[in-house]
Design an enzyme around this catalytic site. Structure first.
Site, short mmCIF file in Angstrom:
data_model
loop_
_atom_site.label_atom_id
_atom_site.label_comp_id
_atom_site.label_asym_id
_atom_site.label_seq_id
_atom_site.Cartn_x
_atom_site.Cartn_y
_atom_site.Cartn_z
CB SER A 1 -0.96 -0.03 1.19
OG SER A 1 -1.95 0.97 1.05
CG ASN A 2 -0.54 4.56 -1.22
OD1 ASN A 2 -1.22 5.31 -0.53
ND2 ASN A 2 -1.06 3.86 -2.22
CB ALA A 3 2.02 7.47 3.15
#
Ligand code: CTP
Length: 216
Positions: free
Chosen positions: A28-30
């Site tokens: 995923s990512n931030a």
């Protein structure tokens, strides 16, 4: 709402998508969803109807919005395909994973001593799809996250994905409460918004979208 102002159907995607490797692990990512949720609230405050397609976040969704919860890029794509035809505007704030594991393991992967190589395949570009399928009168808003050549790269995305508005910002905006963004439509000049809360930025973006919809 002013009598002259039309109530619009605004579709917003938010949050960082998750691509599962096995039943308990994901890429995923931030992306926190803050910009998308702020836009949903701003559009509701302005009297519009909002559908929020949200990847997992810890944020509380606005009660008046129709909420569709999704996990992966593929789920989000399905939800956008379903809702976009009835929308006046799509705002893609979601931080969508560009890759997904080529194979998802059915059971939890066991650890080993060797180097593990993960094979990834590209995901569909949801915004580019919407750019190819938008009908007359529909407005498409994209976000661009750029560490360098911000305006040049963002403008390329604006043209390549057939957008009506691009909102460009730097990676420090991701997950933050405040941000500085730059806006551009295909025919207009760059507009710089001050470093401010995402709530205020969202209000400015919604006003800009209202103008684009009225002119369309
Ligand atoms: N986007 C999308 N589907 C994807 C990837 C991105 O709809 N699979 C959308 C994002 O929601 C955003 C816009 O495309 O509105 C630009 O996303 P960004 O991450 O800045 O750029 P990419 O198109 O993914 O290109 P790159 O990562 O190479 O800069």
């Amino acid at each position: 709402m002013a009598a002259s102002k039309k109530k619009r159907r605004i579709l917003i995607t938010a949050g960082g998508t998750r691509e599962y490797i096995d039943p308990v692990r994901f890429l995923s990512n931030a992306g926190s969803g803050q910009m998308g949720y702020a836009l949903a609230r701003a559009a509701l405050r302005a009297g519009h109807r909002v559908t929020l397609i949200s990847a997992p976040t810890t944020l509380k969704p606005p009660a008046q919005a129709e909420l569709l919860r999704v996990v992966s890029c593929e789920d989000m794509f399905r939800a956008v395909k379903k809702k976009f035809p009835q929308s006046d505007c799509l705002i893609m704030t979601a931080a969508v994973s560009d890759y997904t594991p080529a194979k998802k393991e059915k059971t939890k992967m066991k650890k080993g001593k060797k180097i593990l190589t993960l094979r990834l395949k590209p995901t569909p570009d949801i915004l580019a799809w919407a750019g190819r399928h938008k009908k007359k009168g529909q407005i498409l808003v994209g976000f661009a996250l750029e560490d360098k050549n911000l305006k040049k790269n963002a403008e390329q995305k604006l043209l390549k994905k057939n957008l009506d508005l691009i909102v460009a910002n730097k990676p420090d905006a991701i997950g933050a409460e405040q941000s500085a963004v730059f806006l551009k439509s295909p025919s207009g000049p760059w507009l710089a918004l001050p470093y401010q809360s995402k709530r205020r930025t969202a209000g400015c973006i919604v006003r800009m979208i209202e103008k684009l919809l009225a002119a369309n």
